[in-house]
Design a protein around this motif. Structure first.
Motif, PDB file in Angstrom:
ATOM      1  N   LYS A 184       0.804  -1.219   0.000  1.00 51.37           N
ATOM      2  CA  LYS A 184       0.000   0.000   0.000  1.00 51.37           C
ATOM      3  C   LYS A 184       0.845   1.282   0.000  1.00 51.37           C
ATOM      4  CE  LYS A 184      -3.810  -2.040   2.685  1.00 51.37           C
ATOM      5  NZ  LYS A 184      -4.178  -3.007   1.650  1.00 51.37           N
ATOM      6  N   PRO A 185       1.747   1.435  -0.939  1.00 54.13           N
ATOM      7  CA  PRO A 185       2.470   2.704  -1.013  1.00 54.13           C
ATOM      8  C   PRO A 185       1.493   3.782  -1.472  1.00 54.13           C
ATOM      9  CG  PRO A 185       2.916   1.405  -2.963  1.00 54.13           C
ATOM     10  CD  PRO A 185       2.057   0.559  -2.090  1.00 54.13           C
ATOM     11  N   ASN A 186       1.658   5.008  -0.972  1.00 59.71           N
ATOM     12  CA  ASN A 186       0.739   6.072  -1.360  1.00 59.71           C
ATOM     13  C   ASN A 186       1.068   6.560  -2.772  1.00 59.71           C
ATOM     14  OD1 ASN A 186      -1.381   7.919  -0.993  1.00 59.71           O
ATOM     15  ND2 ASN A 186       0.144   9.529  -0.602  1.00 59.71           N
ATOM     16  N   ALA A 187       2.250   7.138  -2.915  1.00 53.20           N
ATOM     17  CA  ALA A 187       2.699   7.548  -4.248  1.00 53.20           C
ATOM     18  C   ALA A 187       4.015   6.838  -4.510  1.00 53.20           C
ATOM     19  CB  ALA A 187       2.889   9.050  -4.322  1.00 53.20           C
ATOM     20  N   SER A 188       4.112   6.180  -5.641  1.00 51.27           N
ATOM     21  CA  SER A 188       5.307   5.405  -5.947  1.00 51.27           C
ATOM     22  C   SER A 188       5.288   5.074  -7.437  1.00 51.27           C
ATOM     23  CB  SER A 188       5.309   4.130  -5.103  1.00 51.27           C
ATOM     24  OG  SER A 188       6.460   3.353  -5.340  1.00 51.27           O
ATOM     25  N   THR A 189       6.327   4.399  -7.877  1.00 50.15           N
ATOM     26  CA  THR A 189       6.321   3.834  -9.229  1.00 50.15           C
ATOM     27  C   THR A 189       6.760   2.389  -9.101  1.00 50.15           C
ATOM     28  OG1 THR A 189       6.894   5.941 -10.233  1.00 50.15           O
ATOM     29  CG2 THR A 189       7.250   3.994 -11.561  1.00 50.15           C
ATOM     30  N   LEU A 190       6.005   1.511  -9.727  1.00 48.63           N
ATOM     31  CA  LEU A 190       6.300   0.090  -9.648  1.00 48.63           C
ATOM     32  C   LEU A 190       7.198  -0.315 -10.806  1.00 48.63           C
ATOM     33  CD1 LEU A 190       4.904  -2.513  -8.085  1.00 48.63           C
ATOM     34  CD2 LEU A 190       3.977  -2.875 -10.365  1.00 48.63           C
ATOM     35  N   LEU A 191       8.316  -0.974 -10.468  1.00 58.33           N
ATOM     36  CA  LEU A 191       9.192  -1.534 -11.505  1.00 58.33           C
ATOM     37  C   LEU A 191       9.018  -3.047 -11.535  1.00 58.33           C
ATOM     38  CD1 LEU A 191      11.633  -1.665 -13.498  1.00 58.33           C
ATOM     39  CD2 LEU A 191      13.106  -1.763 -11.481  1.00 58.33           C
ATOM     40  N   ILE A 192       8.738  -3.579 -12.720  1.00 58.86           N
ATOM     41  CA  ILE A 192       8.713  -5.029 -12.910  1.00 58.86           C
ATOM     42  C   ILE A 192       9.884  -5.369 -13.824  1.00 58.86           C
ATOM     43  CG2 ILE A 192       7.370  -7.020 -13.679  1.00 58.86           C
ATOM     44  CD1 ILE A 192       4.853  -5.331 -13.363  1.00 58.86           C
ATOM     45  N   TYR A 193      10.769  -6.236 -13.343  1.00 57.74           N
ATOM     46  CA  TYR A 193      11.996  -6.584 -14.074  1.00 57.74           C
ATOM     47  C   TYR A 193      12.065  -8.094 -14.271  1.00 57.74           C
ATOM     48  CZ  TYR A 193      16.943  -6.950 -15.245  1.00 57.74           C
ATOM     49  OH  TYR A 193      18.127  -7.219 -15.887  1.00 57.74           O
ATOM     50  N   ILE A 194      12.309  -8.522 -15.502  1.00 57.74           N
ATOM     51  CA  ILE A 194      12.393  -9.950 -15.815  1.00 57.74           C
ATOM     52  C   ILE A 194      13.871 -10.336 -15.977  1.00 57.74           C
ATOM     53  CG2 ILE A 194      11.606 -11.772 -17.391  1.00 57.74           C
ATOM     54  CD1 ILE A 194       9.324 -10.163 -15.998  1.00 57.74           C
ATOM     55  N   PRO A 195      14.382 -11.238 -15.102  1.00 58.69           N
ATOM     56  CA  PRO A 195      15.817 -11.565 -15.129  1.00 58.69           C
ATOM     57  C   PRO A 195      16.183 -12.670 -16.123  1.00 58.69           C
ATOM     58  CG  PRO A 195      14.802 -12.623 -13.244  1.00 58.69           C
ATOM     59  CD  PRO A 195      13.693 -11.887 -13.966  1.00 58.69           C
ATOM     60  N   HIS A 196      15.444 -12.787 -17.217  1.00 62.94           N
ATOM     61  CA  HIS A 196      15.681 -13.842 -18.206  1.00 62.94           C
ATOM     62  C   HIS A 196      16.032 -13.245 -19.570  1.00 62.94           C
ATOM     63  CE1 HIS A 196      14.154 -16.574 -15.208  1.00 62.94           C
ATOM     64  NE2 HIS A 196      13.065 -15.857 -15.090  1.00 62.94           N
ATOM     65  N   THR A 197      16.531 -14.074 -20.478  1.00 68.47           N
ATOM     66  CA  THR A 197      16.918 -13.581 -21.809  1.00 68.47           C
ATOM     67  C   THR A 197      16.007 -14.096 -22.918  1.00 68.47           C
ATOM     68  OG1 THR A 197      18.510 -15.386 -22.062  1.00 68.47           O
ATOM     69  CG2 THR A 197      19.350 -13.316 -21.140  1.00 68.47           C
ATOM     70  N   THR A 198      15.057 -14.958 -22.564  1.00 71.69           N
ATOM     71  CA  THR A 198      14.060 -15.406 -23.543  1.00 71.69           C
ATOM     72  C   THR A 198      12.635 -15.206 -22.986  1.00 71.69           C
ATOM     73  OG1 THR A 198      14.314 -17.690 -22.763  1.00 71.69           O
ATOM     74  CG2 THR A 198      15.542 -17.075 -24.747  1.00 71.69           C
ATOM     75  N   ALA A 199      12.493 -14.252 -22.089  1.00 73.73           N
ATOM     76  CA  ALA A 199      11.171 -13.884 -21.582  1.00 73.73           C
ATOM     77  C   ALA A 199      11.200 -12.403 -21.225  1.00 73.73           C
ATOM     78  CB  ALA A 199      10.795 -14.706 -20.351  1.00 73.73           C
ATOM     79  N   GLY A 200      10.147 -11.701 -21.590  1.00 74.62           N
ATOM     80  CA  GLY A 200      10.084 -10.265 -21.330  1.00 74.62           C
ATOM     81  C   GLY A 200       8.779  -9.898 -20.673  1.00 74.62           C
TER      82      GLY A 200
END
Lengths: 148, 148, 148
Positions: free
Chosen positions: A29-45
């Protein structure tokens, strides 16, 4: 950092992870933020696109298969060069603004894990970034809405 | 969060929003920050590329039309699958560093809203992210310039 | 902001800059952060993909050349429209999480500067973004690992 584990079931697949991400946002429950989604693979994005009609995912995967067919004569000998190429095109990270505790996805937007060399066990990293809130805003939000 | 409203006029169009973004940066004047531009749509994205010769935009749109022609036999029945595919390829967010209050765009770079299913009324979300400034930098900026 | 200077030697080239970026992370040693790499050019981008077999880079460049051949009849007269198109597809920025002072690249991931109109002298901007660390996490890391 938070980690989500996934199991893909197809060679090429767009897996809707919107509800899992929403679960994580609800946990912190962050009030104001930015969500980063990072995929640690080289054949999936990862990508953000329409999540209501699954035919959209089908058309996106078809277009990717036309750009990078699996049966082409590639130099990389592991048989998954198409997956590497597709991952470059999808990208391996997205950011989504969070405002008043709410993920600011557009009305039709969902978050898709883009499997391009499955089936595999996969990971998704999630971080919450800090936004500038203490900047003195000389105008109200309404005035900041710039119309063209 | 800040919202910019746009009205696109073509089916496929790169709309230069650099001056609107610069206006917003000038409004807040953050010293060091990173600007996030997020597009909450599924048939419109955002990219950074040359803004001086409009022929570059023309060539980019042509390449996108070759990858995703509008008249192909898609499964999604709304007639805008090409727009969804192009948006995946453009991406729906960009980040630009701000240093000493200045947007660090390169000399030839402009910011383009990528309409792929217009004409429509569109929105652009803008957030300012916090950067690490209190990290003890053991070397001067000049030393941090790593030459290869 | 930090600047890395590069010299590309080919027209199209993926240059592995992972060690240079790791050098910068080691210089600042942020505990928890997110690294932003931003390319201030319009014919060069950045991507994250496999860095162990150079045949992967070869296949990625070949696919990009098929999408945007250099000898096509483009409208932009400077002879580098293919480079602009490729840069839109590669993208000109990436983010990588940093956790416990460690760049969270996946096992096979490397960071590639994507030259598409070389040889040229190029720049790479690097910023460290702040992450939310003070958010009260109601569960341990292990519980935050969401399995599907």
């Amino acid at each position: 950092m938070n980690v989500i584990e996934l199991k893909s079931t197809e060679k090429n697949e767009l897996i809707d992870i919107t509800s899992k991400i929403a679960e994580l946002v609800n946990l912190y429950k962050p009030n104001a933020s930015t969500l980063l989604i990072y995929i640690p693979h080289t054949t999936a994005g990862i990508t953000i696109n329409e999540c209501y009609d699954s035919a959209v995912s089908y058309d996106i995967l078809s277009a990717m298969n036309t750009i990078a067919p699996s049966n082409k004569n590639y130099r990389h000998m592991e048989g998954n060069s198409d997956g590497h190429i597709k991952t470059v095109l999808f990208g391996n990270q997205v950011l989504i603004p969070i405002c008043d505790g709410k993920l600011m996805l557009g009305k039709w937007q969902g978050i898709f894990f883009c499997e391009s060399d499955g089936p595999r066990n996969r990971k998704v990293y999630v971080q919450f970034l800090k936004v500038e809130t203490e900047i003195k805003n000389p105008r109200s939000f309404k005035e900041c809405l710039i119309k063209s």
